[in-house]
Design an enzyme around this catalytic site. Sequence first.
Site, PDB file in Angstrom:
ATOM      1  N   LYS A 172       9.764  -0.410   5.565  1.00  0.00           N
ATOM      2  CA  LYS A 172       9.273  -0.744   3.990  1.00  0.00           C
ATOM      3  C   LYS A 172       9.725  -1.687   3.906  1.00  0.00           C
ATOM      4  CE  LYS A 172      10.846   2.464   0.835  1.00  0.00           C
ATOM      5  NZ  LYS A 172      11.247   3.892   0.535  1.00  0.00           N
ATOM      6  N   SER A 220       9.300   7.492  -1.688  1.00  0.00           N
ATOM      7  CA  SER A 220       8.821   6.410  -1.530  1.00  0.00           C
ATOM      8  C   SER A 220       8.398   5.119  -0.775  1.00  0.00           C
ATOM      9  CB  SER A 220       9.220   5.463  -2.162  1.00  0.00           C
ATOM     10  OG  SER A 220      10.533   5.396  -2.134  1.00  0.00           O
ATOM     11  N   SER A 235      12.770   9.999   0.399  1.00  0.00           N
ATOM     12  CA  SER A 235      11.916   8.716   0.552  1.00  0.00           C
ATOM     13  C   SER A 235      12.034   8.460   1.749  1.00  0.00           C
ATOM     14  CB  SER A 235      12.512   7.683  -0.627  1.00  0.00           C
ATOM     15  OG  SER A 235      11.988   8.005  -2.066  1.00  0.00           O
TER      16      SER A 235
END
Length: 491
Positions: A80, A155, A179
């Site tokens: 990420k 996210s 997330s």
Amino acid sequence: MADVTRMTATEIASLIASGEASAVEVTRAHLDRIAEVDDRVHAFLHVDTDGALEAARAVDAKRAAGERLGPLAGVPVAVKDVLTAKGVPTTVGSKILEGWRPPYDSTIVQRLRAAGTVMLGKTNMDEFAMGSSTEYSAYGPTGNPWDLGRIPGGSGGGSSAALAAYEAPLAIGSDTGGSIRQPGAVTGTVGAKPTYGGTSRYGLVAFSSSLDTPGPCARTVLDAALLHEAIGGHDPRDSTSIPAPVPEVVAAARVGASGDLTGVKLGLVSEFSGEGAEPGVTAAFRDAVDALTKLGAEVVEVSCPHFQYALPAYYLIAPSECSSNLARFDGVRFGLRVGDDGNRSLEEVMSLTRDAGFGPEVKRRIMLGTYALSSGYYDAYYGQAQKVRTLITRDFAAAFEQADVLISPTTPFVAFPFGSRTADPYQMYLADLFTIPTNLYGGPGISVPCGLSEGLPVGLQIMAPTMADDRMYRVGAALESVIGTLTPPEL
């Protein structure tokens, strides 16, 4: 050789260790898969082809020299874009950091390298990890491989989508309010949030410092446990890091895979037992609970009365911390700089940079947090939210006196179409309704696929006491032994 992109991380590592496949071959196969599908999925913001192949060659050289390889050596991983990697672009999904190449590795990336994994690149995300759909990325949304017109969660939607699209067998996410777990649920993958402090935040671009937790994403529970073990443990560079060994998560996953949960008590959170969730989500969750009881688990209903206040408390605490953390992005030290023509004051340059660099959701949360921390309102808002956090922690403590783990649906609904919730922030925030309490408490949680609703994945969430991460892996692996893994349609 079979298609390695469809294999688990465990299977890939075994192939490489035995010499049946080289790390370079495995890496090239995944890079080819990214080239084939990512123009439609948009899971990656940056693909580090040269760096990945270099890391793969190093693994092959170690094996050729007779050196012992770790359990994930040569396995590709997607990271990420909230974690720094030296020389690799790190944007956090924001224009304000466009083009920034950090001069250092985050601890998570350091440990991935030490484990011999191969970093494929950086994945898309909601800007500064603020969102539940990856629609708030400054670089465009990511599609859900189950239906490219729907969201992959947020996210960390890029990481979950990369897994579901078979672009990577492993990924790293971060979980501030859900997330990792919510994207896992809506993409039919596994997402685990470790105990807060069980994984290092050093090099994680901060959103909410008392909540942010990096963690593993995978397609199987065992793979997630192996990745958790590789990245977890004490880090003296993180003041919130717990000075204790990683719980026995891999052993617990292997035990759970036997399908025996005799003696395990599952606490069904009455406040989250399906009320407020879509009917298909509730049905899949209840079927999964029935399956767990057939494995020998005992289900007891527990009440956590203050969980209903978790959402408003979170949306005061997290924005308050973000308004402080994001003050460093001022157009002076790194990243975007707007209006620096020699005729404007420093304050004007900062204002123009932030206006151009931050997206609407980030601005919304900064303003909300700044207001909550302002003179005359601190006690009424931020202070009250922290009191609620204490009550939620007490709810968890009382519940864990009655049960070994707590269970609930991971998210109230399946993946929704793009644009269907962006006009109403509250409707978007509801995606994290069931995951937020765990972040406020600081304990671990995992989402494991538990079925389908209208042809889309549903996740079951397992929550455990702090530093009892192994419990959630045992139960998750047991559920997986019955449900199996979910296979999305061909792209």
